[in-house]
Design an enzyme around this catalytic site. Structure first.
Site, PDB file in Angstrom:
ATOM      1  N   ASP A   6      38.422  35.069  31.452  1.00 13.42           N
ATOM      2  CA  ASP A   6      39.580  35.223  30.571  1.00 13.42           C
ATOM      3  C   ASP A   6      39.187  35.034  29.110  1.00 13.42           C
ATOM      4  O   ASP A   6      38.064  34.623  28.793  1.00 13.42           O
ATOM      5  CB  ASP A   6      40.647  34.198  30.942  1.00 13.42           C
ATOM      6  CG  ASP A   6      41.291  34.477  32.290  1.00 13.42           C
ATOM      7  OD1 ASP A   6      41.271  35.645  32.729  1.00 13.42           O
ATOM      8  OD2 ASP A   6      41.801  33.532  32.913  1.00 13.42           O
TER       9      ASP A   6
ATOM     10  N   ARG B  88      35.243  38.409  36.448  1.00 15.21           N
ATOM     11  CA  ARG B  88      35.917  38.531  35.161  1.00 15.21           C
ATOM     12  C   ARG B  88      36.180  37.139  34.590  1.00 15.21           C
ATOM     13  O   ARG B  88      36.472  36.206  35.331  1.00 15.21           O
ATOM     14  CB  ARG B  88      37.243  39.272  35.336  1.00 15.21           C
ATOM     15  CG  ARG B  88      37.094  40.697  35.833  1.00 15.21           C
ATOM     16  CD  ARG B  88      38.456  41.294  36.146  1.00 15.21           C
ATOM     17  NE  ARG B  88      38.337  42.653  36.657  1.00 15.21           N
ATOM     18  CZ  ARG B  88      39.380  43.362  37.108  1.00 15.21           C
ATOM     19  NH1 ARG B  88      40.597  42.830  37.104  1.00 15.21           N
ATOM     20  NH2 ARG B  88      39.200  44.601  37.565  1.00 15.21           N
TER      21      ARG B  88
ATOM     22  N   ARG C 238      40.610  26.269  36.053  1.00 15.69           N
ATOM     23  CA  ARG C 238      41.365  25.618  34.976  1.00 15.69           C
ATOM     24  C   ARG C 238      42.546  24.826  35.522  1.00 15.69           C
ATOM     25  O   ARG C 238      42.930  23.796  34.953  1.00 15.69           O
ATOM     26  CB  ARG C 238      41.819  26.663  33.956  1.00 15.69           C
ATOM     27  CG  ARG C 238      40.675  27.231  33.112  1.00 15.69           C
ATOM     28  CD  ARG C 238      41.124  28.418  32.296  1.00 15.69           C
ATOM     29  NE  ARG C 238      42.240  28.073  31.424  1.00 15.69           N
ATOM     30  CZ  ARG C 238      43.013  28.987  30.840  1.00 15.69           C
ATOM     31  NH1 ARG C 238      42.795  30.279  31.042  1.00 15.69           N
ATOM     32  NH2 ARG C 238      44.002  28.603  30.050  1.00 15.69           N
TER      33      ARG C 238
END
Length: 255
Positions: free
Chosen positions: A52, A50, A202
């Protein structure tokens, strides 16, 4: 029901992320809607990972089950037709075994993160890079990145809403390089692992940027890792410079 592997490229800006949501536009939901125009649904597309909101895909891999035994090229062409004008493209399609799974058959995920270092506002690359105005020390960032390689408890670099059962992961590569792009100097981060925690990449990049800017030292990163506390992490960088670049399988389904 024949199963097909899809290599998917997308620009993440218009979407809430990969995962289907009832009231918002997602990459998964958009592809499933396109499939429903080819065969009656409901359709479920499973992905290798997945992403974001705002994160891009260069080599996302997914699979779908169809009733008809499509020619893979015709299936990709038909999907691309019905995906317009969304910034999503099926760049490869192949028939795979019924037990092949885009997520569970994957051996490695590869991510790319781009930082553009210039003062003038980004134009062509807006929404595709994280822009910082100061130059970054790539050598110091690499020194800090090397401390994160291997098997660790990555609680510090894990989102508080991460649903993974364990914070222990093995990081295979975190390589930092300076690249002279058309718009100016960029810093690229190449990251590889079997799997990742939510916001792990991140969190890495945001922390390493502080090292490159001189606010942190590589030793600070080591101490943050050893703290195993989310509060010890540096700032989490924005999503627009992040790309799911590729997924590795024991046999390349698109070879």
């Amino acid at each position: 029901m024949p199963r097909f592997a899809l290599k998917v490229e997308y620009h993440g800006a218009p979407f809430v992320g990969w995962q289907r949501q009832k009231e918002h536009v997602s990459v998964q939901g958009t592809i499933e809607s396109a499939l429903a125009k080819l065969e009656p649904g409901p359709h479920t597309v499973a992905a290798a990972g997945r992403t974001d909101a705002g994160v891009h895909g260069l080599g996302q891999v997914a699979h779908c089950d169809m009733t008809r035994d499509w020619d893979p090229f015709r299936l990709s062409e038909a999907l691309n037709y019905h995906l317009k004008p969304n910034p999503i493209a099926i760049v490869a399609c192949s028939r795979v075994d019924d037990d092949w799974h885009a997520r569970f058959s994957a051996l490695e995920r590869q991510y790319l993160f781009r930082i553009l270092t210039r003062r003038a506002p980004a134009t062509h690359d807006k929404g595709q890079v994280w822009q910082v105005s100061n130059p970054l020390n790539v050598q110091e960032m690499q020194r800090a990145a090397d401390m994160l390689l291997g098997k660790h408890d990555f609680t510090t670099f894990r989102s508080t809403i991460c649903q993974a059962l364990s914070p222990i992961k093995t990081l295979d590569e975190l390589r930092v390089e300076q690249v002279d792009g058309f718009a100016g100097t960029e810093v690229h981060f190449h990251v590889r692992a079997r799997s990742f925690l939510h916001n792990q990449v991140r969190s890495f990049v945001g922390t390493l940027e502080r090292v490159g800017a001189g606010s942190w030292t590589p030793e600070d990163v080591r101490e943050a890792l050893e703290a195993k506390e989310r509060a010890a992490c540096g700032p989490v960088c924005p999503p627009q410079g992040l790309y799911l670049a590729g997924v590795v399988y024991s046999q390349d389904p698109f070879a």
